[in-house]
Design an enzyme around this catalytic site. Structure first.
Site, short mmCIF file in Angstrom:
data_model
loop_
_atom_site.label_atom_id
_atom_site.label_comp_id
_atom_site.label_asym_id
_atom_site.label_seq_id
_atom_site.Cartn_x
_atom_site.Cartn_y
_atom_site.Cartn_z
N THR A 58 0.66 -3.35 8.89
CA THR A 58 -0.63 -2.74 8.61
C THR A 58 -1.63 -3.15 9.68
OG1 THR A 58 -2.55 -2.71 7.14
CG2 THR A 58 -1.09 -4.61 6.96
N GLN A 107 0.83 -1.20 0.00
CA GLN A 107 0.00 0.00 0.00
C GLN A 107 0.87 1.26 0.00
OE1 GLN A 107 -3.79 -0.98 2.60
NE2 GLN A 107 -2.00 -1.70 3.69
N HIS A 112 -1.55 1.27 -4.25
CA HIS A 112 -1.83 2.71 -4.21
C HIS A 112 -0.93 3.50 -5.15
CE1 HIS A 112 -3.85 2.26 0.04
NE2 HIS A 112 -4.54 1.73 -0.94
N ILE A 126 3.72 4.04 -1.39
CA ILE A 126 3.96 4.69 -2.68
C ILE A 126 5.39 5.20 -2.78
CG2 ILE A 126 1.54 5.35 -2.97
CD1 ILE A 126 2.26 8.14 -1.92
N CYS A 158 3.71 20.17 -23.13
CA CYS A 158 2.51 20.53 -23.89
C CYS A 158 1.65 21.51 -23.09
CB CYS A 158 1.69 19.28 -24.25
SG CYS A 158 0.61 18.69 -22.92
ZN ZN Z 1 1.55 16.76 -22.09
#
Ligand code: ZN
Length: 238
Positions: A189, A102, A120, A104, A151
Site C-alpha cells: 500500500t 483493504q 473495506h 475485498i 422478497c
Molecule cells: Zn429480501
C-alpha cells in the site's frame, strides 16, 4: 545485512505480529489495483471507478453499478499467492495475531487465515437491502442485471463503497490489534487512502516494517523499508 534477512530476524524475534495490507498484496494473484496507472482507470467505462464504486452511483445507477461490479470485481476463481500463504503460516505458528486488509477479494480467507479484519468489506458476503437475507458471491455474480432477493429487494454486496463509512467494529478491532503488536508489517500500500493509513499512528511496538514497490510518506518512520514486490520478499522467508 540483506533486507530480507533483517526482516526474517524481526519476525523470528516477534511475538505479536500484525500485517496491514493494501492492493499490492493481491496484484500478484492477478487482481488489478484500480488506483494504479495501469489499473482500471484507463478502461472502457464512461465513469472512473471511484465514481462507479460510490454509494450515490449505486443508488442512482444500480444497473450500471452491477455491470461494472460483476465485470471487474469478480474474484471467485482467483487464488491466494505466496504472501497470503506465508501470513497464514505465521498465524498457524501463533506469531501473527491479525491481518488487516483493504482488499475485498477474500484471498486471505481462501488461504485459511482466521483473523482477517476487512476494512473495506468483502465481495463474498451480500445482503438483501429490504429483509437482510444473506447471499453468497455465486448468487450475485451469476445473476442477470440487478441481483434480487426472493422478497424482491435489491441485494447489496458487503463492500464499503466510496462515501460510505468504515464499519465501527472493524475499525476498533484494527486499532486494538495495531496497538498491541510488537511488529507491524505494512505491505502493498502506498498509504494514501484515508483513514486506513492513519491507523499506523496507533502502533507503539518495537518495529515498523514497510514493504512496497514505491516509496511511501511513512518510510521515514519505519525501522525497515523494503522497496520490492511482496512476493519476492516473502518467498525468501521461512
Ligand atoms: Zn429480501
Amino acid at each position: 545485512m540483506e533486507s530480507y534477512k533483517e526482516l526474517q530476524k524481526l519476525i523470528d524475534e516477534a511475538e505479536n505480529i500484525v500485517f496491514f495490507g493494501g492492493a499490492g498484496v493481491s496484484t500478484e494473484s492477478g487482481i488489478k489495483d484500480f488506483r494504479s496507472v495501469d489499473g482500471l482507470y484507463n478502461e472502457k467505462y464512461d465513469y472512473p471507478p471511484e465514481v462507479m464504486l460510490s454509494r450515490s452511483f449505486f443508488d442512482d445507477h444500480t444497473d450500471e453499478f452491477f455491470k461494472f461490479y460483476k465485470d471487474k470485481l469478480n474474484c471467485k476463481d482467483v487464488l491466494p499467492n505466496v504472501t497470503h500463504n506465508y501470513l497464514k503460516k505465521l498465524e498457524d505458528e501463533g506469531k501473527l495475531k491479525a491481518v488487516i486488509t483493504q482488499n475485498i477479494d477474500g484471498l486471505h480467507e481462501k488461504a485459511g487465515t482466521k483473523n482477517v479484519l476487512l476494512l473495506h468489506g468483502t465481495t463474498f458476503v451480500n445482503h438483501c437491502m429490504d429483509c437482510g437475507k444473506e447471499y453468497d458471491a455465486d448468487y450475485v455474480f451469476s445473476s442477470d442485471g440487478i441481483p434480487r432477493c426472493e422478497c424482491g429487494g435489491i441485494i447489496k454486496p458487503d463492500v464499503v463503497l466510496y462515501e460510505e463509512p468504515l464499519d465501527d467494529r472493524t475499525v476498533r478491532e484494527s486499532i486494538e490489534a495495531i496497538s498491541n503488536a510488537d511488529l507491524l508489517i505494512v505491505g502493498g500500500t502506498s498509504l494514501v487512502v484515508y483513514p486506513a493509513a492513519s491507523f499506523i499512528n496507533y502502533f507503539r511496538g518495537k518495529n515498523l516494517v514497510i514493504i512496497n514497490r514505491d516509496s511511501t510518506s511513512y518510510d521515514g518512520n519505519a525501522d525497515l523499508v523494503i522497496h520490492e514486490k511482496l512476493g519476492d520478499v516473502f518467498s525468501k522467508l521461512k
